[in-house]
Scaffold this motif. Structure first.
Motif, PDB file in Angstrom:
ATOM      1  N   THR A 277       0.850  -1.206   0.000  1.00  0.00           N
ATOM      2  CA  THR A 277       0.000   0.000   0.000  1.00  0.00           C
ATOM      3  C   THR A 277       0.880   1.249   0.000  1.00  0.00           C
ATOM      4  OG1 THR A 277      -0.087   0.151   2.391  1.00  0.00           O
ATOM      5  CG2 THR A 277      -1.840  -1.131   1.315  1.00  0.00           C
ATOM      6  N   ALA A 278       0.206   2.397  -0.139  1.00  0.00           N
ATOM      7  CA  ALA A 278       0.888   3.683  -0.226  1.00  0.00           C
ATOM      8  C   ALA A 278       1.719   4.002   1.020  1.00  0.00           C
ATOM      9  CB  ALA A 278      -0.137   4.790  -0.461  1.00  0.00           C
ATOM     10  N   GLU A 279       1.435   3.316   2.112  1.00  0.00           N
ATOM     11  CA  GLU A 279       2.252   3.507   3.337  1.00  0.00           C
ATOM     12  C   GLU A 279       3.733   3.348   3.025  1.00  0.00           C
ATOM     13  OE1 GLU A 279       1.681   1.146   6.987  1.00  0.00           O
ATOM     14  OE2 GLU A 279      -0.459   1.448   6.500  1.00  0.00           O
ATOM     15  N   LYS A 280       4.042   2.462   2.086  1.00  0.00           N
ATOM     16  CA  LYS A 280       5.443   2.201   1.716  1.00  0.00           C
ATOM     17  C   LYS A 280       6.124   3.473   1.205  1.00  0.00           C
ATOM     18  CE  LYS A 280       6.388  -2.325   1.827  1.00  0.00           C
ATOM     19  NZ  LYS A 280       7.643  -2.863   2.383  1.00  0.00           N
ATOM     20  N   MET A 281       5.337   4.346   0.569  1.00  0.00           N
ATOM     21  CA  MET A 281       5.902   5.607   0.047  1.00  0.00           C
ATOM     22  C   MET A 281       6.023   6.656   1.138  1.00  0.00           C
ATOM     23  SD  MET A 281       4.488   6.692  -3.672  1.00  0.00           S
ATOM     24  CE  MET A 281       2.805   6.295  -3.304  1.00  0.00           C
ATOM     25  N   GLN A 282       5.387   6.381   2.294  1.00  0.00           N
ATOM     26  CA  GLN A 282       5.424   7.359   3.386  1.00  0.00           C
ATOM     27  C   GLN A 282       6.548   7.065   4.370  1.00  0.00           C
ATOM     28  OE1 GLN A 282       1.430   6.630   4.669  1.00  0.00           O
ATOM     29  NE2 GLN A 282       0.589   7.531   2.796  1.00  0.00           N
ATOM     30  N   ILE A 357       9.478  -0.339  -9.526  1.00  0.00           N
ATOM     31  CA  ILE A 357       9.987  -1.153  -8.422  1.00  0.00           C
ATOM     32  C   ILE A 357      10.355  -2.549  -8.926  1.00  0.00           C
ATOM     33  CG2 ILE A 357       8.691   0.122  -6.660  1.00  0.00           C
ATOM     34  CD1 ILE A 357       6.744  -2.025  -6.430  1.00  0.00           C
ATOM     35  N   PRO A 358      11.283  -3.197  -8.191  1.00  0.00           N
ATOM     36  CA  PRO A 358      11.698  -4.544  -8.607  1.00  0.00           C
ATOM     37  C   PRO A 358      10.621  -5.582  -8.310  1.00  0.00           C
ATOM     38  CG  PRO A 358      13.313  -3.515  -7.113  1.00  0.00           C
ATOM     39  CD  PRO A 358      12.065  -2.705  -7.039  1.00  0.00           C
ATOM     40  N   GLY A 359      10.609  -6.679  -9.061  1.00  0.00           N
ATOM     41  CA  GLY A 359       9.622  -7.722  -8.791  1.00  0.00           C
ATOM     42  C   GLY A 359       9.821  -9.004  -9.581  1.00  0.00           C
ATOM     43  N   TYR A 436      17.709  -3.667  -3.823  1.00  0.00           N
ATOM     44  CA  TYR A 436      16.691  -3.834  -2.771  1.00  0.00           C
ATOM     45  C   TYR A 436      15.492  -4.590  -3.338  1.00  0.00           C
ATOM     46  CZ  TYR A 436      13.644  -0.337  -4.952  1.00  0.00           C
ATOM     47  OH  TYR A 436      12.810   0.326  -5.818  1.00  0.00           O
ATOM     48  N   THR A 437      14.661  -5.070  -2.419  1.00  0.00           N
ATOM     49  CA  THR A 437      13.357  -5.612  -2.826  1.00  0.00           C
ATOM     50  C   THR A 437      12.284  -4.912  -1.991  1.00  0.00           C
ATOM     51  OG1 THR A 437      11.872  -7.520  -2.741  1.00  0.00           O
ATOM     52  CG2 THR A 437      13.800  -7.632  -1.307  1.00  0.00           C
ATOM     53  N   PRO A 438      11.177  -4.515  -2.607  1.00  0.00           N
ATOM     54  CA  PRO A 438      10.117  -3.869  -1.829  1.00  0.00           C
ATOM     55  C   PRO A 438       9.407  -4.846  -0.887  1.00  0.00           C
ATOM     56  CG  PRO A 438       9.386  -4.216  -4.086  1.00  0.00           C
ATOM     57  CD  PRO A 438      10.836  -4.609  -4.036  1.00  0.00           C
ATOM     58  N   TYR A 439       9.718  -6.151  -1.027  1.00  0.00           N
ATOM     59  CA  TYR A 439       9.037  -7.169  -0.213  1.00  0.00           C
ATOM     60  C   TYR A 439       9.912  -7.634   0.953  1.00  0.00           C
ATOM     61  CZ  TYR A 439       6.148  -7.097  -4.365  1.00  0.00           C
ATOM     62  OH  TYR A 439       5.356  -6.670  -5.406  1.00  0.00           O
ATOM     63  N   GLU A 440      10.972  -6.891   1.276  1.00  0.00           N
ATOM     64  CA  GLU A 440      11.892  -7.275   2.358  1.00  0.00           C
ATOM     65  C   GLU A 440      11.098  -7.686   3.599  1.00  0.00           C
ATOM     66  OE1 GLU A 440      15.259  -7.105   1.825  1.00  0.00           O
ATOM     67  OE2 GLU A 440      15.800  -7.787   3.845  1.00  0.00           O
TER      68      GLU A 440
END
Ligand code: URP
Ligand code: ZN
Ligand code: ZN
Length: 502
Positions: A277-282, A357-359, A436-440
């Motif tokens: 969710t957008a929380e990741k950008m915050q 983002i990576p995926g 990096y991975t956004p799913y860390e």
């Protein structure tokens, strides 16, 4: 006559899962191609046998939307063809489709040929290209689209946003008409460019330049409006269209509605819209830049629910990663949001952050775990979203996307229900090139135990080892889509305008 049982590889003791059904049987392979499915296949001398240990065997993943070696302005792609496809096989993807980019004012085919040279001999998995069309001149529409098809590139992507790419509605009609004529599928990035620009300029003037305001400048209605407009344009031409990286429930519903009306409209979404969710950008300071992508991650939980609904009910044709890798920790990628920062804000300028983002390394395990193993989708639907539909839409089926006699021996072996092992996603275990991975730290309930490309084990999930060398992948010259195309003369024309006559 050649011996039909002359296998060089047999996979035993697994359940073969296809989009249509699943069967407990052996798979016989010869020269990288499936030749037989059957019980207790005879093992010829010298034949290798792999024990699936009671696990599930799905077709190799087809990730039909990845950006490899594609820079954005000054920002450098963190993945080249070797590292990007290394990440792919380590996550169960055996075929990727990436983008050759037409620079405005230039021709398309030289860009495709240069991209071919960049990939040739460097990949760990099979691959093909789409072409991004940023300048649909008459020459492109009349001649180059036909040349693309001859080359095996049977899909184009167009943008409704980004200053250097955005097409206006008239140009969209041109490309849709040309694609219809030559049989290509048109992929559309649907966001309203003018609203984004207008809002972003004002946000910066108000000092709202942190990464999270990337999302502020691209509210859902920006995607919704552009999606509805793209659908109208496709309907005028009676052309098939795939709306890419759909992020929210409104656009999902618009696609559903068009499909219900029988239009040849397809939808694509990505794991990040289903799971993040957008929380990741915050995140504090500049950290949110890691998750700046377009369309942005959404904050309303009903959007994630809407995406899962579309994944389950068939609205989405494919789940792709939209892997767009820019390093966070060095000065080549996301840091451009700090380097090209004309604001006084130490948290940076969202407008200068490369999008994406990576995926590629995590797409299939996320869908298997959060989709199948958490009961949101069936195993058959997983196969459709992960492999088969992309293979059909992009003219690679049944070579790719299914396990049947004659198809390439591309498999992912997942663990059985009894022996499943959960994994915590960590950047240190990723094989992609990005840092990096956004799913860390997210947990997945299983990870591919073995990945097989044309009969060769290319990834061992027990040891997290890549087993093949760059150059193991082959270019796939694609055919036209085998999913429904223009409806043709059976349809009710709009005011008697007949697009097949133009
Ligand atoms: O933010 C994204 N999605 N970056 C990659 C380029 C694109 O539009 O797919
Ligand atoms: Zn896009
Ligand atoms: Zn993309």
């Amino acid at each position: 006559m050649s011996d039909p049982f002359h296998f060089d590889l047999i996979i035993r003791n697994g359940t073969v899962v296809n989009a249509s059904d699943e069967t407990q049987c052996d798979i016989g392979v010869r020269n990288g191609v499936v030749t037989c499915l059957g019980k207790n296949l005879p093992v010829p001398e010298g034949c290798k046998v792999i024990d699936a240990e009671g696990g599930w065997i799905t077709p190799g993943g087809v990730d039909s939307h990845v950006h490899i070696g594609q820079n954005q302005g000054n920002a450098q792609s963190a993945d080249d063809w070797t590292t990007g496809t290394r990440g792919a096989i380590a996550g169960g993807t055996t075929t990727v489709v990436a983008f050759a980019v037409q620079v405005r004012g230039e021709k398309v085919m030289p860009a495709v040929e240069a991209y071919y040279d960049l990939a040739d001999g460097k990949t760990h998995c099979d691959y093909s290209f789409h072409a991004i069309i940023s300048d649909p001149t008459d020459e492109v529409v009349d001649k180059e689209l036909a040349e693309l098809v001859k080359f095996g590139v049977t899909s184009v992507k167009v943008y409704m946003t980004y200053a250097d790419m955005a097409l206006n509605d008239r140009q969209m009609l041109d490309i849709l008409a040309g694609s219809r004529r030559h049989g290509l599928t048109t992929m559309v990035h649907a966001e309203n460019h003018d609203i984004i620009e207008w809002m972003a300029e004002r946000l910066l003037k108000q000092g709202m330049s942190e990464p999270m305001h990337h999302g502020t400048s691209r509210p859902q209605l920006v995607e919704d409006e552009a999606t509805q407009r793209a659908l109208a344009l496709a309907e005028v031409i009676d052309a098939p269209m795939l709306l890419v990286h759909v992020s929210a429930k409104e656009a999902t519903r618009a696609i559903r509605k068009a499909q219900t009306r029988g239009l040849p409209i397809y939808g694509e979404t990505c794991p990040h819209y289903a799971l993040l969710t957008a929380e990741k950008m915050q995140a504090p300071g500049f950290l949110g830049a890691k998750c700046v992508c377009s369309p942005p991650l959404r904050s309303d939980p009903s959007d994630k629910a809407g995406i899962w609904e579309g994944l389950a009910n068939g609205t989405f044709t494919v789940l792709s990663s939209d892997h767009a890798p820019f390093n966070f920790f060095d000065e080549t990628g996301k840091k451009y949001g700090l380097i090209e920062n004309t604001t006084k804000n130490p948290a940076g300028n969202f407008r200068a952050i490369p999008n994406g983002i990576p995926g590629i390394n995590t797409r299939s395990p996320l869908l298997w775990s959060y989709g199948v193993l958490e009961g949101r989708i069936s195993r058959q639907r997983f196969v459709e979203l992960n492999s088969s539909n992309a293979a059909k839409l992009y003219g690679m089926y049944p070579k790719k996307g299914t396990i049947q006699p004659g198809s390439d021996a591309d498999f992912v072996i997942w663990r059985s229900d009894a022996s499943r092992k959960s994994t915590i996603i960590k950047q240190e275990n990723m094989h992609h090139g990005v840092d990096y991975t956004p799913y860390e730290d997210m947990e997945v309930k299983d990870w591919p135990r073995l990945v097989i490309l044309r009969g060769e084990v290319v990834y061992d999930g027990e040891s997290n080892q890549i087993m093949n060398q760059p150059g193991g992948g082959e270019f796939i010259k694609r055919r036209l889509s085998s999913l429904p195309g223009p409806r043709g003369t059976s349809r009710a024309w709009i005011n008697d305008f007949q697009p097949h006559k133009i």
